[in-house]
Design a protein around this motif. Structure first.
Motif, PDB file in Angstrom:
ATOM      1  N   TYR A 139       0.877  -1.470   0.020  1.00  0.00           N
ATOM      2  CA  TYR A 139      -0.384   0.488  -0.134  1.00  0.00           C
ATOM      3  C   TYR A 139       0.975   0.780  -0.173  1.00  0.00           C
ATOM      4  CZ  TYR A 139      -2.835   3.650   1.590  1.00  0.00           C
ATOM      5  OH  TYR A 139      -3.623   5.099   1.722  1.00  0.00           O
TER       6      TYR A 139
ATOM      7  N   GLU B 196     -12.922   0.838  -8.151  1.00  0.00           N
ATOM      8  CA  GLU B 196     -12.096   0.698  -9.492  1.00  0.00           C
ATOM      9  C   GLU B 196     -12.764   1.526 -10.288  1.00  0.00           C
ATOM     10  OE1 GLU B 196     -10.711  -2.727 -12.715  1.00  0.00           O
ATOM     11  OE2 GLU B 196     -11.775  -3.475 -11.084  1.00  0.00           O
TER      12      GLU B 196
ATOM     13  N   ILE C 261      -8.399 -10.650  -7.064  1.00  0.00           N
ATOM     14  CA  ILE C 261      -9.468 -10.512  -6.160  1.00  0.00           C
ATOM     15  C   ILE C 261     -10.044 -11.608  -6.941  1.00  0.00           C
ATOM     16  CG2 ILE C 261     -11.585  -9.028  -6.136  1.00  0.00           C
ATOM     17  CD1 ILE C 261      -9.177  -7.606  -5.295  1.00  0.00           C
TER      18      ILE C 261
ATOM     19  N   VAL D  17     -14.119  -2.969  -3.200  1.00  0.00           N
ATOM     20  CA  VAL D  17     -12.953  -3.230  -5.004  1.00  0.00           C
ATOM     21  C   VAL D  17     -13.359  -3.149  -6.406  1.00  0.00           C
ATOM     22  CG1 VAL D  17     -11.459  -4.431  -6.044  1.00  0.00           C
ATOM     23  CG2 VAL D  17     -11.859  -4.578  -4.168  1.00  0.00           C
TER      24      VAL D  17
ATOM     25  N   SER E 243     -15.116  -6.187   1.100  1.00  0.00           N
ATOM     26  CA  SER E 243     -14.289  -5.688   0.403  1.00  0.00           C
ATOM     27  C   SER E 243     -14.766  -5.853  -0.784  1.00  0.00           C
ATOM     28  CB  SER E 243     -12.734  -5.770   1.153  1.00  0.00           C
ATOM     29  OG  SER E 243     -13.295  -5.987   3.022  1.00  0.00           O
ATOM     30  N   ALA E 244     -14.977  -7.473  -1.703  1.00  0.00           N
ATOM     31  CA  ALA E 244     -14.735  -7.019  -2.672  1.00  0.00           C
ATOM     32  C   ALA E 244     -15.956  -6.284  -3.748  1.00  0.00           C
ATOM     33  CB  ALA E 244     -14.953  -8.975  -3.284  1.00  0.00           C
TER      34      ALA E 244
ATOM     35  N   SER F 171      -9.055  -0.346  -1.293  1.00  0.00           N
ATOM     36  CA  SER F 171     -10.052  -1.334  -0.744  1.00  0.00           C
ATOM     37  C   SER F 171      -9.723  -3.138  -1.135  1.00  0.00           C
ATOM     38  CB  SER F 171     -11.495  -0.650  -1.973  1.00  0.00           C
ATOM     39  OG  SER F 171     -10.668  -1.359  -3.168  1.00  0.00           O
ATOM     40  N   GLN F 172      -8.352  -2.127  -2.509  1.00  0.00           N
ATOM     41  CA  GLN F 172      -7.891  -3.850  -2.309  1.00  0.00           C
ATOM     42  C   GLN F 172      -6.753  -4.411  -1.633  1.00  0.00           C
ATOM     43  OE1 GLN F 172      -5.112  -2.064  -6.408  1.00  0.00           O
ATOM     44  NE2 GLN F 172      -7.007  -2.387  -7.208  1.00  0.00           N
TER      45      GLN F 172
ATOM     46  N   TYR G 205      -9.481  -5.954   1.248  1.00  0.00           N
ATOM     47  CA  TYR G 205      -9.321  -6.991   0.325  1.00  0.00           C
ATOM     48  C   TYR G 205      -8.284  -8.118   1.049  1.00  0.00           C
ATOM     49  CZ  TYR G 205     -11.031 -10.564  -2.558  1.00  0.00           C
ATOM     50  OH  TYR G 205     -10.884 -12.559  -2.977  1.00  0.00           O
TER      51      TYR G 205
ATOM     52  N   GLU H  46      -8.982   3.069  -3.915  1.00  0.00           N
ATOM     53  CA  GLU H  46      -9.404   1.691  -5.204  1.00  0.00           C
ATOM     54  C   GLU H  46      -7.900   1.094  -4.270  1.00  0.00           C
ATOM     55  OE1 GLU H  46      -8.876   0.026  -9.806  1.00  0.00           O
ATOM     56  OE2 GLU H  46      -8.179   1.887  -8.840  1.00  0.00           O
TER      57      GLU H  46
END
Length: 510
Positions: A211, A439, A297, A435, A431-432, A483-484, A487, A480
């Motif tokens: 990150y 996006e 993902i 993402v 979370s998925a 969030s990744q 996840y 974004e």
């Protein structure tokens, strides 16, 4: 102006404490590309907490060996050699002559014995004791004469005692051994739990570095956009199509982007420091490190009910709690047994030997014993019972309370793990979806900024709107990326909650 990138030497100085400073010629140190799997394996190899967990497990296993020792054969033996001399004077009648005698006694004693306790409540004792005794003496100074008729004798005894009430059965006699065995199994599980926690912690630190690295790249891209906008505004001011105040606002935006990069630099260095500390606590550290993996993902392949069943079957904490409950049940069974009266049955065989021929010596003794020349037998019962037996009844009450406490602890743990799995499952699902939404937002913000820049170039928009769209895009990229990473950490949390994190990472604990 564009902010110059941080030199590798500065990175090394902040993140690798105790390393050699870079050479004056500015040569860049080799950078280690580290995958997530490499990071996990390195952490397991070097982390000090793993070594502490290993020593704790070995200590508990040693406790099992100690309890097994209660049922070992115990061998005893003794050897003694003695000699004693004595003299006496006597008068057969008043006024008569005195008679004097001198005696010398010799003795050699040897014993060999063994005892053995059995798990069903029996005890065996064997004892072999050949003896040599010889006495000689003289009367009134005359010649020495042997007094002992059988100088060699001996005995062999075997006694078996069996508890019939208190102390009967493996549940009562081997309760401490059962608990030690359960504790050794629990120590193995605790070691696995330490490995699982370490793997989860390493993954979290790794994704923090990912990150921070990508966040720095996003901030650098945002700075490049702000600098481009500033340059275009300066040109427009020079040709008279834009007010000078717009240049000031663009310069402020560039300054803000530079501040963001400074913060992102510090965040990256701190994240790398934390990961390196976990991977290389005492061993040699690499000169540079870059993460090689990115979050992937994937759709969920199980439902919530299946996840709960897997967790209740696989979680280390539940297995440990069940072992603890089994230990408490064994102790309660033993405590119940101790409230019974003591009733023991015993049987003893005694074999004796006596040799009248001194020349045959020990062989004659062994012959008598092996043939049972002079046997003796004893069988019987022995009974005892405390009148009030308060100590045993108090221990029984404590054992019962401990067992109930373990039952409630296990139940509470099952409920807590069920809740944890549900939350981890829903967090991963959210979370998925987050993402995917982030996006879409980022793509929209990119198009929105592109459209606003074209409108600005054609005189249909303002510099303020362009800078606002740049801020929106920067925020969308950060969302974004976050969030990744969220996840990726949610995947780790769910696999840990399900109890198969090690299997998912293809790790085997020995």
């Amino acid at each position: 102006m564009m902010r110059p990138p941080i030199l590798p030497a500065l990175l090394v100085a902040f993140s690798l404490v105790g390393q050699e400073a870079p050479k004056a010629d500015g040569a860049k140190p080799a950078v280690t590309r580290l995958t997530l799997q490499d990071a996990i394996e390195t952490s397991l190899k070097n982390n000090l907490q793993v070594q502490i967990a290993v020593e704790t497990r070995d200590f508990t296993r040693a406790g099992l060996t100690i309890e097994q020792g209660a049922f070992d054969w115990n061998l005893t033996s003794s050897l003694s050699i003695g000699k004693s001399e004595d003299a006496s004077r006597s008068q057969n009648f008043p006024g008569g002559p005195f008679t004097s005698s001198d005696t010398t006694s010799f003795a050699r004693n040897f014993t060999l014995g063994t005892t053995k306790a059995f798990g069903w409540g029996g005890n065996l004792s064997l004892n072999y004791a050949p003896t040599y005794r010889f006495t000689k003496g003289s009367v009134n100074g005359g010649p020495e004469t042997p007094f002992t008729t059988n100088p060699y004798d001996g005995s062999f005894s075997a006694t078996y005692t069996q508890s019939l009430l208190k102390g009967f059965g493996r549940d009562a006699t081997e309760s401490r051994l059962i608990v030690a065995r359960k504790s050794a199994q629990a120590a193995d599980l605790t070691f696995q739990k330490a490995i699982i926690d370490l793997v989860a912690s390493t993954e979290s630190l790794y994704w923090d570095v990912v990150y921070a690295q990508r966040n720095l790249e996003n901030k650098q891209q945002a700075l490049a956009l702000a600098q481009k906008q500033l340059k275009e505004n300066q040109i427009r001011v020079q040709v008279g199509t834009l007010a000078p105040i717009e240049v000031t606002s663009s310069e402020a935006s560039v300054a803000q982007r530079e501040q963001d990069i400074i913060a992102a630099d510090a965040q990256l260095l701190n994240a790398k420091d934390a990961l390196i500390r976990a991977l290389y606590p005492s061993s040699e550290r690499p000169a540079g490190m870059e993460p090689a993996d990115s979050p992937s993902i994937k759709p969920l392949e199980l439902n919530e009910a299946t996840a709960e069943k897997q967790a209740l079957a696989n979680r280390i904490e539940l297995k440990t709690a069940r072992l603890d409950l089994e230990s408490k049940q064994a102790l309660e069974t033993a405590a119940n047994n101790r409230t019974l009266p003591q009733l023991d049955a015993f049987a003893t065989y005694n074999g004796n030997a006596a040799s009248q021929i001194p020349s045959e010596g020990l062989s004659a003794v062994n012959k008598d014993l092996s043939k049972g020349a002079y046997p003796g037998y004893v069988v019987g019962l022995q009974f005892s019972m405390p009148i009030q037996n308060r100590a045993a009844r108090g221990g029984q009450a404590q054992a019962r309370a401990n067992r109930r406490q373990s039952e409630w602890t296990l139940r509470d743990l099952e409920l807590g793990i069920t809740l944890e799995v549900r939350q981890a499952f829903r967090n991963l699902d959210a979370s998925a979806k987050g993402v995917a939404a982030a996006e879409k937002t980022r793509i929209f913000r990119e198009k929105d900024l592109e459209a606003e820049q074209k409108k600005f170039e054609n005189g249909m928009s303002t510099n303020f709107l362009v800078l606002s769209k740049q801020n929106d895009l920067d925020t969308a990229k950060s969302s974004e990326l976050q969030s990744q990473i969220t996840y990726a950490k949610a995947v780790t949390a769910l696999e840990k909650a399900l109890g198969h994190l090690l299997e998912a990472r293809k790790l085997e604990v020995k």
